[in-house]
Design an enzyme around this catalytic site. Sequence first.
Site, mmCIF file in Angstrom:
data_model
loop_
_atom_site.group_PDB
_atom_site.id
_atom_site.type_symbol
_atom_site.label_atom_id
_atom_site.label_comp_id
_atom_site.label_asym_id
_atom_site.label_seq_id
_atom_site.Cartn_x
_atom_site.Cartn_y
_atom_site.Cartn_z
ATOM 1 N N VAL A 7 0.832 -1.208 0.085
ATOM 2 C CA VAL A 7 0.046 -0.008 0.023
ATOM 3 C C VAL A 7 1.010 1.177 -0.069
ATOM 4 O O VAL A 7 0.748 2.071 -0.824
ATOM 5 C CB VAL A 7 -0.998 0.058 1.109
ATOM 6 C CG1 VAL A 7 -1.522 1.289 1.605
ATOM 7 C CG2 VAL A 7 -2.074 -1.043 0.933
ATOM 8 N N LYS A 148 -6.434 -2.768 -4.982
ATOM 9 C CA LYS A 148 -6.275 -4.450 -5.045
ATOM 10 C C LYS A 148 -5.147 -4.569 -5.523
ATOM 11 O O LYS A 148 -4.669 -4.118 -6.538
ATOM 12 C CB LYS A 148 -7.449 -4.916 -6.117
ATOM 13 C CG LYS A 148 -8.792 -4.564 -5.536
ATOM 14 C CD LYS A 148 -9.996 -5.439 -6.606
ATOM 15 C CE LYS A 148 -10.085 -4.734 -8.177
ATOM 16 N NZ LYS A 148 -10.401 -3.430 -8.204
ATOM 17 N N GLU A 149 -4.208 -5.543 -4.947
ATOM 18 C CA GLU A 149 -3.014 -6.110 -5.398
ATOM 19 C C GLU A 149 -3.290 -6.744 -6.814
ATOM 20 O O GLU A 149 -4.424 -7.135 -6.943
ATOM 21 C CB GLU A 149 -2.483 -7.063 -4.617
ATOM 22 C CG GLU A 149 -1.826 -6.399 -3.323
ATOM 23 C CD GLU A 149 -1.418 -7.526 -2.218
ATOM 24 O OE1 GLU A 149 -1.168 -8.697 -2.501
ATOM 25 O OE2 GLU A 149 -1.270 -7.316 -1.025
ATOM 26 N N LYS A 201 -13.913 0.664 5.858
ATOM 27 C CA LYS A 201 -13.017 -0.395 5.101
ATOM 28 C C LYS A 201 -13.206 -1.934 5.686
ATOM 29 O O LYS A 201 -13.169 -2.824 4.908
ATOM 30 C CB LYS A 201 -11.749 -0.036 5.626
ATOM 31 C CG LYS A 201 -10.534 -0.872 5.119
ATOM 32 C CD LYS A 201 -10.242 -0.842 3.798
ATOM 33 C CE LYS A 201 -9.521 -2.167 3.276
ATOM 34 N NZ LYS A 201 -9.351 -2.314 1.765
ATOM 35 N N GLY A 250 -14.378 -20.640 -5.596
ATOM 36 C CA GLY A 250 -13.262 -20.918 -5.885
ATOM 37 C C GLY A 250 -12.768 -21.690 -4.667
ATOM 38 O O GLY A 250 -13.303 -22.633 -4.073
ATOM 39 N N CYS A 257 -5.560 -9.399 3.366
ATOM 40 C CA CYS A 257 -6.780 -8.379 4.025
ATOM 41 C C CYS A 257 -7.785 -9.360 4.301
ATOM 42 O O CYS A 257 -8.097 -9.352 5.488
ATOM 43 C CB CYS A 257 -6.952 -7.393 2.824
ATOM 44 S SG CYS A 257 -5.605 -6.112 2.524
ATOM 45 N N LYS A 260 -7.406 -11.382 7.681
ATOM 46 C CA LYS A 260 -7.164 -10.559 8.889
ATOM 47 C C LYS A 260 -8.479 -9.670 9.149
ATOM 48 O O LYS A 260 -8.557 -9.533 10.455
ATOM 49 C CB LYS A 260 -5.957 -9.953 8.599
ATOM 50 C CG LYS A 260 -5.742 -8.789 8.122
ATOM 51 C CD LYS A 260 -4.338 -8.106 8.364
ATOM 52 C CE LYS A 260 -4.399 -6.986 7.498
ATOM 53 N NZ LYS A 260 -5.406 -5.597 7.710
HETATM 54 P P1 NAD Z 1 3.065 -4.622 3.933
HETATM 55 O O1 NAD Z 1 3.614 -5.788 4.889
HETATM 56 O O2 NAD Z 1 3.229 -4.968 2.613
HETATM 57 O O3 NAD Z 1 3.918 -3.111 4.206
HETATM 58 C C1 NAD Z 1 4.088 -2.669 5.536
HETATM 59 C C2 NAD Z 1 5.422 -1.776 5.439
HETATM 60 O O4 NAD Z 1 5.357 -1.165 7.015
HETATM 61 C C3 NAD Z 1 6.508 -2.917 5.662
HETATM 62 O O5 NAD Z 1 7.539 -2.663 4.687
HETATM 63 C C4 NAD Z 1 7.133 -2.827 7.112
HETATM 64 O O6 NAD Z 1 8.699 -2.754 6.988
HETATM 65 C C5 NAD Z 1 6.716 -1.223 7.566
HETATM 66 N N1 NAD Z 1 6.757 -0.834 8.814
HETATM 67 C C6 NAD Z 1 6.296 -1.783 9.829
HETATM 68 N N2 NAD Z 1 6.589 -1.226 11.041
HETATM 69 C C7 NAD Z 1 7.160 -0.027 10.611
HETATM 70 C C8 NAD Z 1 7.745 1.298 11.504
HETATM 71 N N3 NAD Z 1 7.570 1.371 12.744
HETATM 72 N N4 NAD Z 1 8.093 2.215 10.656
HETATM 73 C C9 NAD Z 1 8.303 2.324 9.373
HETATM 74 N N5 NAD Z 1 7.769 1.201 8.672
HETATM 75 C C10 NAD Z 1 7.263 0.148 9.247
HETATM 76 O O7 NAD Z 1 1.466 -4.246 4.148
HETATM 77 P P2 NAD Z 1 0.389 -3.904 3.063
HETATM 78 O O8 NAD Z 1 -0.015 -4.835 2.384
HETATM 79 O O9 NAD Z 1 1.236 -2.560 2.263
HETATM 80 O O10 NAD Z 1 -0.628 -3.279 4.031
HETATM 81 C C11 NAD Z 1 -0.528 -2.114 4.902
HETATM 82 C C12 NAD Z 1 -1.824 -1.697 5.354
HETATM 83 O O11 NAD Z 1 -2.543 -1.386 4.553
HETATM 84 C C13 NAD Z 1 -2.531 -2.686 6.225
HETATM 85 O O12 NAD Z 1 -3.187 -2.244 7.264
HETATM 86 C C14 NAD Z 1 -3.510 -3.462 5.183
HETATM 87 O O13 NAD Z 1 -4.521 -4.089 5.843
HETATM 88 C C15 NAD Z 1 -4.067 -2.367 4.483
HETATM 89 N N6 NAD Z 1 -4.344 -2.521 3.038
HETATM 90 C C16 NAD Z 1 -3.497 -3.376 2.357
HETATM 91 C C17 NAD Z 1 -4.101 -3.791 1.005
HETATM 92 C C18 NAD Z 1 -3.212 -4.828 0.150
HETATM 93 O O14 NAD Z 1 -3.831 -5.083 -0.853
HETATM 94 N N7 NAD Z 1 -2.229 -5.027 0.645
HETATM 95 C C19 NAD Z 1 -5.241 -3.013 0.603
HETATM 96 C C20 NAD Z 1 -5.812 -2.180 1.180
HETATM 97 C C21 NAD Z 1 -5.348 -1.899 2.645
#
Ligand code: NAD
Length: 430
Positions: A7, A148-149, A201, A250, A257, A260
Amino acid sequence: MIGTGYVGLVTGTCFSETGNDVMCVDIDREKIALLNQGKIPIYEPGLDEMIRRNVSEGRLSFATDIGKGVQESLFIFIAVGTPSADDGAADLNSVWAVAREIGKHMNGYKIVVTKSTVPVGTTERVKAIIAGETSHAFDVASNPEFLKEGAAIDDFMKPDRVVCGTEDPRVSELMKELYAPFVRTGNPVLVMDIRSSELTKYAANAMLATRISFMNEMANLCEKLGADVNLVRRGMGSDPRIGSSFLFPGVGYGGSCFPKDVKAIIKFGLEAGYDMKILPMVEEVNMLQKRQLAEKVIAYFKGNVKGKKIALWGLSFKPRTDDMRDAPSLVIIERLLEAGAVIEAFDPVATQETKKIIGDRIGYGMKNYDVLKDADALLVVTEWNEFREPDFEKIRALMKNPVIFDGRNIFDGKKLQEKGFQYFGMGLKQ
Ligand code: NAD
């Protein structure tokens, strides 16, 4: 942008694409070092090029120094991970740690925005933590992300809606200004109170997970009743109140997401004194569904898959991503290994991520056909486009036993039967 994951990296890059100066900060030194060498730590179509362009224009940079990021910015987005804790609640330790760091480094007015998916009340607590560390003025806002990824750039550049939780009209104006280039076609920036924004969300993800589990149950029922879920799906989906998207059965939902977030909403609902009934069932149906395909294979071999060579096409939880968090393939693999099968898998991009979890307990192919030699069965686990029209003559010639278990209903069973295959889909008429 604090947190440079799926994100944060996409969001930061897209904000820089519209002309903003963005610093992406992360505690993961390796990740930042890679990015500073021009290497992209995740697979996301189109992201490479956009990062390169904005870095070379001097608008996008990567650092581990949160202080610098805070001091040089007006907007500070918290986009760190919020994974499940052991009890199912969202683990917010990274969010709290970041809030403290922000507070310590404040040097003037800032708007601190929770971009991560966070339980209701989190943004208020972030505000309290920062206020405990600084006397500088600041505001907070909630701005959950819906990308969306696999289609993240498109989703971010052209969002269906932007949700912004704030109680302050100045903040909502600045947020609208920041997002204006992304909503030029008129899609709404929905401004609401912070708690409703945080819950939106979870409600959206919980609804989508519910649709998946619902359709998986319909598919299972179709198999029992001799009906065809593809026909039922079309018949249902043409009602505009239902709609045709996201109605595909599926192998269960996975990814970083839905699993969790469904767990977290159940948990914070309970803590708020509301015991939800639907979502625990959505989870249970999903858990059973993740095992379905493996159980079908085991039943086909009359309970004995010991030494059988099973080929898997697809490992990631969905196409166009290398994200393996909570991927159904992991459950399928574990079940088949436990029953004694030998597994060879191919995925266009998720092999490295899978190796980190499964290691060499299974074999990996470089191409999709590599894994088929002498296979006793082929399982389609992820619906990558490149699997949709393969050379079936070649597949049949390579396999020892031409049977296909299609966990995503991407093939036409009748045609495959004509070509000499046995074919099993999800919820289809046999
Ligand atoms: P991710 O695990 O890919 O990235 C999180 C990043 O945060 C990591 O690189 C980690 O090293 C960093 N991090 C952790 N602690 C830290 C700190 N103290 N200081 C600086 N950086 C720190 O996670 P993501 O998939 O990007 O998801 C992030 C958030 O967005 C989550 O809450 C998730 O639910 C939400 N989200 C994700 C998606 C998705 O498709 N992946 C979509 C919408 C929302």
